[in-house]
Design a protein around this motif. Structure first.
Motif, PDB file in Angstrom:
ATOM      1  N   LYS A 189      67.208  52.168   6.377  1.00 17.14           N
ATOM      2  CA  LYS A 189      68.570  52.261   6.890  1.00 17.14           C
ATOM      3  C   LYS A 189      68.939  53.693   7.241  1.00 17.14           C
ATOM      4  CE  LYS A 189      69.711  47.974   6.837  1.00 17.14           C
ATOM      5  NZ  LYS A 189      69.931  47.264   8.119  1.00 17.14           N
ATOM      6  N   CYS A 190      68.407  54.644   6.483  1.00 14.53           N
ATOM      7  CA  CYS A 190      68.696  56.053   6.749  1.00 14.53           C
ATOM      8  C   CYS A 190      67.990  56.551   8.005  1.00 14.53           C
ATOM      9  CB  CYS A 190      68.242  56.911   5.566  1.00 14.53           C
ATOM     10  SG  CYS A 190      69.213  56.695   4.058  1.00 14.53           S
ATOM     11  N   ALA A 191      66.861  55.958   8.332  1.00 10.35           N
ATOM     12  CA  ALA A 191      65.952  56.530   9.324  1.00 10.35           C
ATOM     13  C   ALA A 191      66.611  56.800  10.664  1.00 10.35           C
ATOM     14  CB  ALA A 191      64.740  55.626   9.499  1.00 10.35           C
ATOM     15  N   PHE A 192      67.262  55.810  11.264  1.00 11.38           N
ATOM     16  CA  PHE A 192      67.824  56.017  12.601  1.00 11.38           C
ATOM     17  C   PHE A 192      68.992  56.989  12.562  1.00 11.38           C
ATOM     18  CE2 PHE A 192      70.814  55.039  16.024  1.00 11.38           C
ATOM     19  CZ  PHE A 192      69.988  55.201  17.122  1.00 11.38           C
ATOM     20  N   LYS A 193      69.888  56.816  11.582  1.00  9.56           N
ATOM     21  CA  LYS A 193      71.053  57.694  11.481  1.00  9.56           C
ATOM     22  C   LYS A 193      70.645  59.149  11.311  1.00  9.56           C
ATOM     23  CE  LYS A 193      74.969  58.822   8.480  1.00  9.56           C
ATOM     24  NZ  LYS A 193      75.728  58.467   7.263  1.00  9.56           N
ATOM     25  N   TYR A 194      69.705  59.395  10.407  1.00 11.28           N
ATOM     26  CA  TYR A 194      69.310  60.768  10.119  1.00 11.28           C
ATOM     27  C   TYR A 194      68.605  61.416  11.308  1.00 11.28           C
ATOM     28  CZ  TYR A 194      70.382  60.149   5.106  1.00 11.28           C
ATOM     29  OH  TYR A 194      71.006  59.933   3.902  1.00 11.28           O
ATOM     30  N   MET A 195      67.759  60.650  11.994  1.00 12.96           N
ATOM     31  CA  MET A 195      67.064  61.193  13.164  1.00 12.96           C
ATOM     32  C   MET A 195      68.038  61.394  14.319  1.00 12.96           C
ATOM     33  SD  MET A 195      64.464  62.328  14.792  1.00 12.96           S
ATOM     34  CE  MET A 195      63.082  62.053  13.688  1.00 12.96           C
ATOM     35  N   TYR A 196      68.892  60.432  14.574  1.00 11.45           N
ATOM     36  CA  TYR A 196      69.819  60.497  15.708  1.00 11.45           C
ATOM     37  C   TYR A 196      70.822  61.629  15.535  1.00 11.45           C
ATOM     38  CZ  TYR A 196      73.056  58.926  19.329  1.00 11.45           C
ATOM     39  OH  TYR A 196      73.863  58.860  20.447  1.00 11.45           O
ATOM     40  N   ASN A 197      71.351  61.780  14.316  1.00 10.08           N
ATOM     41  CA  ASN A 197      72.391  62.780  14.075  1.00 10.08           C
ATOM     42  C   ASN A 197      71.861  64.197  13.873  1.00 10.08           C
ATOM     43  OD1 ASN A 197      74.326  60.801  14.248  1.00 10.08           O
ATOM     44  ND2 ASN A 197      74.577  60.555  12.052  1.00 10.08           N
ATOM     45  N   LYS A 198      70.703  64.313  13.161  1.00  3.42           N
ATOM     46  CA  LYS A 198      70.245  65.657  12.797  1.00  3.42           C
ATOM     47  C   LYS A 198      68.760  65.906  13.046  1.00  3.42           C
ATOM     48  CE  LYS A 198      72.029  67.869   9.372  1.00  3.42           C
ATOM     49  NZ  LYS A 198      72.378  68.341   8.000  1.00  3.42           N
ATOM     50  N   GLY A 199      68.037  64.920  13.533  1.00  7.11           N
ATOM     51  CA  GLY A 199      66.610  65.115  13.785  1.00  7.11           C
ATOM     52  C   GLY A 199      65.769  65.140  12.528  1.00  7.11           C
ATOM     53  N   ILE A 200      66.252  64.467  11.467  1.00  7.53           N
ATOM     54  CA  ILE A 200      65.512  64.381  10.199  1.00  7.53           C
ATOM     55  C   ILE A 200      64.694  63.092  10.194  1.00  7.53           C
ATOM     56  CG2 ILE A 200      65.700  64.263   7.689  1.00  7.53           C
ATOM     57  CD1 ILE A 200      68.471  65.634   7.979  1.00  7.53           C
ATOM     58  N   ARG A 201      63.421  63.224   9.956  1.00  9.21           N
ATOM     59  CA  ARG A 201      62.525  62.063   9.927  1.00  9.21           C
ATOM     60  C   ARG A 201      62.504  61.464   8.521  1.00  9.21           C
ATOM     61  NH1 ARG A 201      56.695  61.715   9.754  1.00  9.21           N
ATOM     62  NH2 ARG A 201      56.554  63.980   9.518  1.00  9.21           N
ATOM     63  N   VAL A 202      62.700  60.139   8.432  1.00  9.28           N
ATOM     64  CA  VAL A 202      62.729  59.450   7.140  1.00  9.28           C
ATOM     65  C   VAL A 202      61.764  58.269   7.163  1.00  9.28           C
ATOM     66  CG1 VAL A 202      64.168  58.272   5.413  1.00  9.28           C
ATOM     67  CG2 VAL A 202      65.176  60.052   6.869  1.00  9.28           C
ATOM     68  N   PHE A 203      60.994  58.122   6.108  1.00 12.88           N
ATOM     69  CA  PHE A 203      60.116  56.965   5.945  1.00 12.88           C
ATOM     70  C   PHE A 203      59.864  56.777   4.457  1.00 12.88           C
ATOM     71  CE2 PHE A 203      57.369  60.638   6.226  1.00 12.88           C
ATOM     72  CZ  PHE A 203      56.427  60.433   5.237  1.00 12.88           C
ATOM     73  N   SER A 204      59.215  55.680   4.122  1.00  9.99           N
ATOM     74  CA  SER A 204      58.869  55.430   2.718  1.00  9.99           C
ATOM     75  C   SER A 204      57.398  55.083   2.598  1.00  9.99           C
ATOM     76  CB  SER A 204      59.731  54.309   2.123  1.00  9.99           C
ATOM     77  OG  SER A 204      59.577  53.093   2.841  1.00  9.99           O
ATOM     78  N   VAL A 205      56.883  55.263   1.398  1.00  8.64           N
ATOM     79  CA  VAL A 205      55.500  54.912   1.077  1.00  8.64           C
ATOM     80  C   VAL A 205      55.520  54.007  -0.148  1.00  8.64           C
ATOM     81  CG1 VAL A 205      53.292  55.795   0.232  1.00  8.64           C
ATOM     82  CG2 VAL A 205      54.494  57.010   2.047  1.00  8.64           C
ATOM     83  N   SER A 206      54.762  52.920  -0.098  1.00 11.22           N
ATOM     84  CA  SER A 206      54.704  51.973  -1.211  1.00 11.22           C
ATOM     85  C   SER A 206      53.307  51.953  -1.818  1.00 11.22           C
ATOM     86  CB  SER A 206      55.097  50.564  -0.743  1.00 11.22           C
ATOM     87  OG  SER A 206      56.479  50.484  -0.495  1.00 11.22           O
ATOM     88  N   PRO A 207      53.113  52.701  -2.903  1.00 14.37           N
ATOM     89  CA  PRO A 207      51.800  52.696  -3.564  1.00 14.37           C
ATOM     90  C   PRO A 207      51.571  51.376  -4.313  1.00 14.37           C
ATOM     91  CG  PRO A 207      53.118  54.632  -4.160  1.00 14.37           C
ATOM     92  CD  PRO A 207      54.034  53.643  -3.535  1.00 14.37           C
ATOM     93  N   GLY A 208      50.304  51.098  -4.543  1.00 17.40           N
ATOM     94  CA  GLY A 208      49.941  50.003  -5.441  1.00 17.40           C
ATOM     95  C   GLY A 208      49.723  50.567  -6.829  1.00 17.40           C
TER      96      GLY A 208
END
Length: 290
Positions: A189-208
């Motif tokens: 949910k943060c990803a588009f807002k943060y990139m569009y507004n400030k150019g901050i890249r957001v993603f997640s990683v799911s380890p096993g």
């Protein structure tokens, strides 16, 4: 300007491995609740050529995270934030799990958003358990949104959801699954807002299953069953996750955002689920599922 990286939960496990793998020309702040443990890690990594500094922070307290973000900004340009802080289902009550794993993700993302600029990165560490949550235990999005509008109502709703099974011994485990499902959801949910507004890249990683102090023993019945569904037939070393996360945070991976990356040895792809784990004797082996 000095480049600054922040790793929550950096005293051990995945967080420590990430701190070790981040660029040596950056100042890396590792955080956690145990300052003595953090300092021991910092001393060890600094001998390897890292530039690690310590800052105590409890991510379940917004005021702590706000102070951490302000401190990071005072040291230079905040380029990378990896939120690896979290506890498992065996380490606390359902409420404690939600406050650290779920609200902690909200606080870290929101407070660092204020001090980060274009070209920076936030990586939220979730878990492959986020994919194991049965649909009847998965909260509706409107319940997740309470984490932004009414935190106490969110905690109350999430605790209630985790206790639907009426089995006290697995309530915390369900809370853990939900908390990591939330972390993955909130990161997206943060990803588009943060990139569009400030150019901050957001993603997640799911380890096993990663061999860290937080995980259950690798030779436990549930762990053995989980590892049967992994193509590697083993748990991951923290350094393997550290390498993946540090690589994805590199500016050369700048087109990757808004997604969750499963790093679990193929466990989820092969068909592992929480419900199967509860019925070990009844569950067929992966070989019989083709």
């Amino acid at each position: 300007m000095n480049k600054v990286c922040v790793v929550t939960g950096g005293g051990s496990g995945i967080g420590k491995a990430v701190a070790q793998m981040l660029p040596k020309d950056c100042t890396v702040i590792i955080t956690g609740r145990n300052e003595e443990k953090l300092q021991k890690t910092a001393d060890e990594l600094n001998k390897e050529g890292c530039h690690i500094v310590v800052r105590a922070c409890d991510v379940s307290k917004r005021s702590d995270v706000t102070s951490l973000a302000e401190y990071a900004k005072s040291l230079g340009e905040v380029k990378i934030v990896v939120n690896a802080a979290g506890i498992s289902g065996s380490m606390g009550s359902s409420e404690k799990i939600y406050r650290i794993n779920a609200l902690g993700t909200v606080y870290v993302n929101q407070e660092f958003y204020k001090v980060m600029d274009k070209g920076s990165v936030i990586c939220d560490v979730a878990s492959n358990s986020a994919y194991m949550l049965p649909s009847f235990l998965t909260p509706k999005e409107k319940k997740y949104l309470l984490a932004i509008t009414d935190e106490e109502a969110f905690i109350k709703a999430m605790v209630k959801k985790a206790h639907l099974t009426k089995k006290e011994e697995i309530n915390a485990s369900v809370a853990y699954l939900i908390s990591k499902n939330f972390a993955r959801w909130y990161s997206s949910k943060c990803a588009f807002k943060y990139m569009y507004n400030k150019g901050i890249r957001v993603f997640s990683v799911s380890p096993g299953f990663v061999k860290t102090p937080m995980t259950v023993k690798e030779d436990s019945p549930v762990s053995q069953h989980l590892l049967k569904y992994s193509g590697t037939q083993r748990g991951a070393e923290p350094e393997e996750l550290g390498y993946v996360i540090a690589s994805l945070c590199d500016e050369r991976a700048g087109y990757l955002m808004g997604v969750d990356l499963l790093v679990d040895g193929g466990c989820i792809t092969s068909g592992y689920s929480f419900l199967k784990a509860r019925k070990l004797d009844e569950c067929p082996s992966p070989e019989g599922n083709w």
